[in-house]
Scaffold this motif. Structure first.
Motif, PDB file in Angstrom:
ATOM      1  N   ILE A 197       0.805  -1.216   0.000  1.00  0.00           N
ATOM      2  CA  ILE A 197       0.000   0.000   0.000  1.00  0.00           C
ATOM      3  C   ILE A 197       0.842   1.272   0.000  1.00  0.00           C
ATOM      4  O   ILE A 197       0.375   2.322  -0.444  1.00  0.00           O
ATOM      5  N   ASP A 198       2.092   1.179   0.447  1.00  0.00           N
ATOM      6  CA  ASP A 198       2.927   2.382   0.458  1.00  0.00           C
ATOM      7  C   ASP A 198       3.439   2.748  -0.943  1.00  0.00           C
ATOM      8  O   ASP A 198       4.026   3.814  -1.134  1.00  0.00           O
ATOM      9  N   THR A 210      -7.286   5.304   3.729  1.00  0.00           N
ATOM     10  CA  THR A 210      -7.273   4.170   4.661  1.00  0.00           C
ATOM     11  C   THR A 210      -6.604   2.973   4.000  1.00  0.00           C
ATOM     12  O   THR A 210      -6.479   2.914   2.774  1.00  0.00           O
ATOM     13  N   ASP A 211      -6.212   2.009   4.818  1.00  0.00           N
ATOM     14  CA  ASP A 211      -5.569   0.811   4.277  1.00  0.00           C
ATOM     15  C   ASP A 211      -6.506   0.045   3.343  1.00  0.00           C
ATOM     16  O   ASP A 211      -6.074  -0.482   2.306  1.00  0.00           O
ATOM     17  N   ARG A 214      -6.587   1.811   0.034  1.00  0.00           N
ATOM     18  CA  ARG A 214      -5.331   1.597  -0.688  1.00  0.00           C
ATOM     19  C   ARG A 214      -5.274   0.171  -1.268  1.00  0.00           C
ATOM     20  O   ARG A 214      -4.815  -0.031  -2.406  1.00  0.00           O
ATOM     21  N   ASN A 215      -5.747  -0.806  -0.519  1.00  0.00           N
ATOM     22  CA  ASN A 215      -5.785  -2.171  -1.057  1.00  0.00           C
ATOM     23  C   ASN A 215      -6.770  -2.284  -2.219  1.00  0.00           C
ATOM     24  O   ASN A 215      -6.527  -3.037  -3.180  1.00  0.00           O
TER      25      ASN A 215
END
Length: 516
Positions: A197-198, A210-211, A214-215
């Motif tokens: 995700i980064d 949010t994670d 991003r996913n």
């Protein structure tokens, strides 16, 4: 004697030029992919070597727009060269395609081209027995990497098409990937694509960072890369068969990514799309980046011109677009034609989910500095009614996060941007506000700019005989939705009839929604 020699040379050269074979055409269209999400535009968390090769060996367009950011109407525009408001039923999503409008694929097929498609052609909707994008070549299957990816082996079906093509005929082939359309298998961007995700440098500010979002973006990236892998194989096939240099290859998408505030809307990520074009024998000074505004209206006139089809005898309705050949034939990059300085956008009914199958009509104009949008029915919900799940926004982790923020946390910021009702006019400064978050329409200092854009938009719409300009816009709502099972969805659902709406989640339905 000298005059005779010169004339002989002239006519000999002219004859050679005329005898040069018309090019093959490979039209490649992703399903729901926004600009700038390919490597050629600098997005490094999505790897697209096929698209990047076409751009490097041809032209990369930085300002390509669909006038209507939804599958059926965008594809209707592509195959006819006309704006939505000029296409009667085909202005809508899932329409009955009007008999009166020929597609450029049908016309090329009637003028010596062998035509076909794999995957998603013109769809969804009902065209009767017509082959709007040619003969279907989708029978060859493969084991897809995820349950959400189509098992159609696009590249193998292209080879089958070429094997069937008569040797003396040029071809037109439409590769319509079903990717990166939803649904996705959550987490595959990380587990199968090896992404983290980064890698994403920025989440667009109209969504929370949010994670899970991003996913969601990584899964979108994975399916985009899958689309591109088949393009890579098709390029290799053409090269192996000695057909690459005389094939005009156009790579784009039908509309923006399947996320809230994008697909089915009228903003930058909705209508602004990737476009790369390669034609080894037909493009001067390849490797150029083109900054002219171009529209999907331009594809049909381009294909008829390169195919040497006379428009007057083609049977097609008048084009609203222009051929791209002047861009191919110049050696200039950047802005090649000062007149290509704006595009029109708009929509009518997309997915059902409002009372009486109403749409959400808009018109807009986009130029170098501003986007102006006119919303005609502001009492309606832009993404569909809350109680029927905002059906014009596909179900997704991103959508769920935004809906839950409002329900659980009372946070309306992102919900308003994606699902809230909108004013009659929107104006955005594209340079200062590229994501379109700050509506300037009511600011006193922008009134002259707004009125100027509105006047130009309405002038062009009147010239194109848009029914909205003559007070007859309701005609678009009255056209029947082509799927019997979903027609009059809202009224039937509210009376208790059960439905399967597979493109949204059950949790998207706001059963106890109260407008504030």
């Amino acid at each position: 004697m000298v005059v005779v020699f010169i004339c002989t040379c002239f006519f000999s050269c002219k004859q050679q030029e005329e005898e040069k074979p018309v090019p093959n055409i490979l039209f490649v269209i992703a399903d729901d992919l926004s600009y700038p999400h390919t490597g050629a535009y600098g997005t490094d968390w999505i790897k697209t070597p096929g698209f990047d090769r076409v751009a490097k060996e041809g032209l990369l367009f930085t300002r390509a727009y669909t006038p209507n950011a939804k599958c059926s109407p965008s594809r209707s525009i592509i195959i006819t060269g006309r704006n939505s408001w000029q296409l009667e039923e085909a202005a809508n999503h899932v329409p009955f395609f009007p008999e009166k409008f020929l597609s450029h694929v049908e016309v090329l097929g009637n003028n010596g081209y062998f035509t076909g498609y794999t995957g998603k052609g013109w769809a969804p909707g009902d065209a009767g027995e017509r082959e709007l994008t040619g003969k279907r070549f989708s029978d060859l299957k493969m084991e897809a990497p995820t349950p959400s990816i189509s098992p159609i082996d696009y590249a193998a079906n292209f080879e089958m098409f070429l094997d069937e093509k008569p040797e003396e005929e040029p071809f037109y082939f439409w590769y319509g990937s079903f990717e990166p359309h939803r649904a996705y298998t959550y987490g595959t961007g990380a587990s199968l694509g090896g992404k983290t995700i980064d890698m994403i440098d920025q989440v667009p500010p109209f969504w929370p960072d949010t994670d899970s979002i991003r996913n969601d973006l990584l899964d979108y990236a994975y399916e985009t890369e899958y689309f591109d892998q088949h393009l890579v194989k098709m390029l290799a096939t053409l090269e192996k068969r000695g057909m690459l240099e005389n094939t005009l290859i156009v790579v784009t998408a039908d509309n923006g990514m399947p996320f809230p505030r994008v697909k089915g809307q009228g903003y930058e990520y909705s209508n602004h799309l990737p476009l790369a074009i390669r034609w080894g024998e037909g493009i001067k000074n390849p490797g150029r980046v083109i900054d002219d505004f171009v529209s999907f209206l331009d594809f049909s006139p381009t294909f008829l011109e390169v195919g040497r089809v006379n428009f007057d005898s083609s049977g097609m309705a008048a084009f609203a677009g222009e051929s791209l050949l002047p861009i191919f034939e110049t050696e200039k990059g950047g802005k090649t034609d000062p007149s290509k300085n704006a595009v029109l956008i708009g929509k009518e009914r997309h997915d059902i989910g409002r009372p009486d199958d109403q749409g959400y009509p808009i018109r807009g104009i986009v130029n170098e500095e501003y986007t102006y949008i006119h919303n005609f029915e502001t009492e309606r919900w832009p993404a569909g009614n809350p109680e029927t799940g905002y059906l014009n926004t596909d179900g997704s982790p991103t959508k769920t996060v935004i809906l839950n923020q409002r329900r659980i946390e009372g946070e309306y910021k992102y919900w308003n941007l994606s699902f809230g009702k909108r004013p009659s006019e929107e104006l955005y400064d594209r340079k200062k506000d590229p994501y379109g978050l700050n509506n300037l329409a009511l600011h006193p200092e922008y009134q002259n700019i707004k009125e100027g854009l509105k006047d130009e938009l309405f002038r062009q719409l009147k010239a194109q005989k848009d029914p909205r300009m003559s007070g007859n816009g309701a005609i678009f709502d009255n056209y029947q939705y082509a799927q019997d099972s979903q027609r009059d969805f809202y009224n039937r659902y509210m009376k208790g009839e059960p439905f399967k709406t597979g493109w949204v989640n059950d949790s998207d339905y706001e059963k106890d929604f109260k407008e504030e």
